[in-house]
Design a protein around this motif. Structure first.
Motif, mmCIF file in Angstrom:
data_model
loop_
_atom_site.group_PDB
_atom_site.id
_atom_site.type_symbol
_atom_site.label_atom_id
_atom_site.label_comp_id
_atom_site.label_asym_id
_atom_site.label_seq_id
_atom_site.Cartn_x
_atom_site.Cartn_y
_atom_site.Cartn_z
ATOM 1 N N HIS B 31 50.201 32.128 54.038
ATOM 2 C CA HIS B 31 50.453 33.600 54.647
ATOM 3 C C HIS B 31 50.972 33.462 55.924
ATOM 4 N N ILE B 32 52.202 33.884 56.196
ATOM 5 C CA ILE B 32 52.681 33.449 57.833
ATOM 6 C C ILE B 32 51.546 35.108 58.459
ATOM 7 N N ILE B 33 51.226 34.403 59.610
ATOM 8 C CA ILE B 33 50.271 35.640 60.433
ATOM 9 C C ILE B 33 51.374 35.156 62.034
ATOM 10 N N GLY B 34 51.014 36.474 62.356
ATOM 11 C CA GLY B 34 51.205 36.035 64.021
ATOM 12 C C GLY B 34 50.435 36.519 64.717
ATOM 13 N N ILE B 193 59.008 38.475 58.649
ATOM 14 C CA ILE B 193 58.008 37.799 57.981
ATOM 15 C C ILE B 193 57.090 37.652 58.300
ATOM 16 N N LEU B 194 56.366 38.144 58.794
ATOM 17 C CA LEU B 194 55.021 37.965 58.639
ATOM 18 C C LEU B 194 53.899 38.557 57.861
ATOM 19 N N ASP B 195 53.152 38.340 57.373
ATOM 20 C CA ASP B 195 52.387 38.948 56.589
ATOM 21 C C ASP B 195 50.885 39.533 56.968
ATOM 22 N N GLU B 196 50.730 38.744 58.112
ATOM 23 C CA GLU B 196 49.675 39.814 58.935
ATOM 24 C C GLU B 196 49.826 39.322 60.803
#
Lengths: 118, 232
Positions: B31-34, B193-196
């Protein structure tokens, strides 16, 4: 950002709309191979997970299907594409009518307008 | 899906100032998380604890089940918010240094990205502009084959065109097993581009959810939600 995605609506929904439009218009031809998730994600500048989600949802709706080893393909079922075209066209027509009503135009005026401009 | 990073009841105090207050976070692989929050909300403190640079006052952090230490550092690639590279070294020497230091460093990938961004490997770091130096650091960090990338303000000093390239590099290069934790203020640039996202406010988590959830439930972008939650 050639895909013109808007950040205030779910991205996967917008990706689906974009690709559905390409399928109906023939930019993605029936039976054609769909590029990989990574290529598409990169082209659309979105997260691969989001792209994956959009493609899975389109698969679920029968717009594309996966061959186990060779990847994903656009459906070659003409009836599926025809009904997709109908549903997109209906949606656009409804939105158009709503806007025209908001401008205060009646049915006859709208029909006249369409005929004149088509 | 296995849990990659687990933060349990984490508290960090600086004297009598509470920087992080009883945080619980669990991140999965892929995942990509901010990590979003205003200045002083505890983003960098959290990141430094994950990377083993600060000790928590209480609570625990584990990466792939291991406590923070040599094992966790092997799998985390960290981009700090300040420069730490030797100024008199050249870009190439720095890459050699990273090659020696990290087993998972991929020099070919680093040179490829340098080339695409038009950075000369023989240039000394001292002679590079602030933005170019930031690009070099990010390239070094992204050239490791790590399981967790922790990026503290990765694109702040970089021009918009290079920002797009860098975000694209992140999307195309990270593999399904890896996760990326990005702290930033430039929400509108990264949100697609974030998932979460994790919203941090005065050391507390005020939101932790999927980005498309925000868009469908609230009908607004992450950027507008952020402005609303943190209105001054």
């Amino acid at each position: 950002m050639s895909w013109n995605l808007n950040s205030d609506r779910p991205i996967f929904v917008q990706i689906m709309e974009h690709m559905e439009y390409d399928i109906v218009s023939g930019a993605l031809s029936p039976g054609a191979k769909v590029p990989s998730v990574r290529e598409l994600a990169s082209a659309a500048a979105v997260n691969p997970n989001t792209m994956q989600r959009a493609l899975s949802e389109m698969e679920r709706r029968g717009l594309m299907h996966s061959e186990r080893t060779s990847g994903r393909y656009i459906t070659d079922d003409e009836s599926v594409i025809a009904s997709l075209r109908d549903s997109i066209a209906n949606g656009r027509a409804e939105a158009f009518i709503t806007q025209m009503k908001r401008l205060g135009l009646g049915k006859d005026e709208v029909l006249k307008l369409v005929k004149e401009n088509y | 899906m296995s849990s990659l990073l687990k933060v349990s009841s984490l508290t960090k105090k600086y004297g009598n100032v509470t920087a992080l207050n009883n945080l619980n976070i669990e991140l999965e692989s892929g995942h990509i998380i901010g990590l979003l929050g205003p200045n002083g909300s505890g983003k960098t403190t959290l990141i430094k604890i994950i990377c083993g640079l600060l000790q928590p006052t209480s609570g625990e952090v584990t990466v792939e089940g291991n406590p923070i230490g040599a094992e966790s550092k092997k799998v985390i690639s960290y981009l700090p918010d300040t420069t730490y590279l030797g100024k008199s070294a050249s870009v190439k020497e720095t890459i050699d240094y990273f090659c020696d230091f990290y087993e998972d460093f991929d020099a070919e990938r680093a040179y490829d990205m340098l080339g695409k961004l038009g950075i000369d490997p023989s240039a000394r770091l001292r002679t590079l502009s602030k933005g170019t130096k930031e690009k070099v650091q990010l390239i070094l960090v992204m050239s490791r084959r790590a399981d967790l990338y922790v990026l503290d303000e990765p694109i702040a000093g970089v021009d918009p065109a290079a920002r797009d390239y860098i975000l694209n590099t992140i999307i195309t290069n990270y593999d399904e097993k890896a996760s990326i934790l990005i702290s930033t203020h430039l929400i509108s640039d990264v949100e697609n581009i974030l998932d979460e996202v994790i919203f941090l406010k005065q050391g507390n988590i005020v939101r932790f959810c999927g980005v498309d959830e925000i868009r469908s439930n609230e009908g607004k972008s992450v950027d507008s939600l952020f402005r609303e939650v943190f209105r001054c």
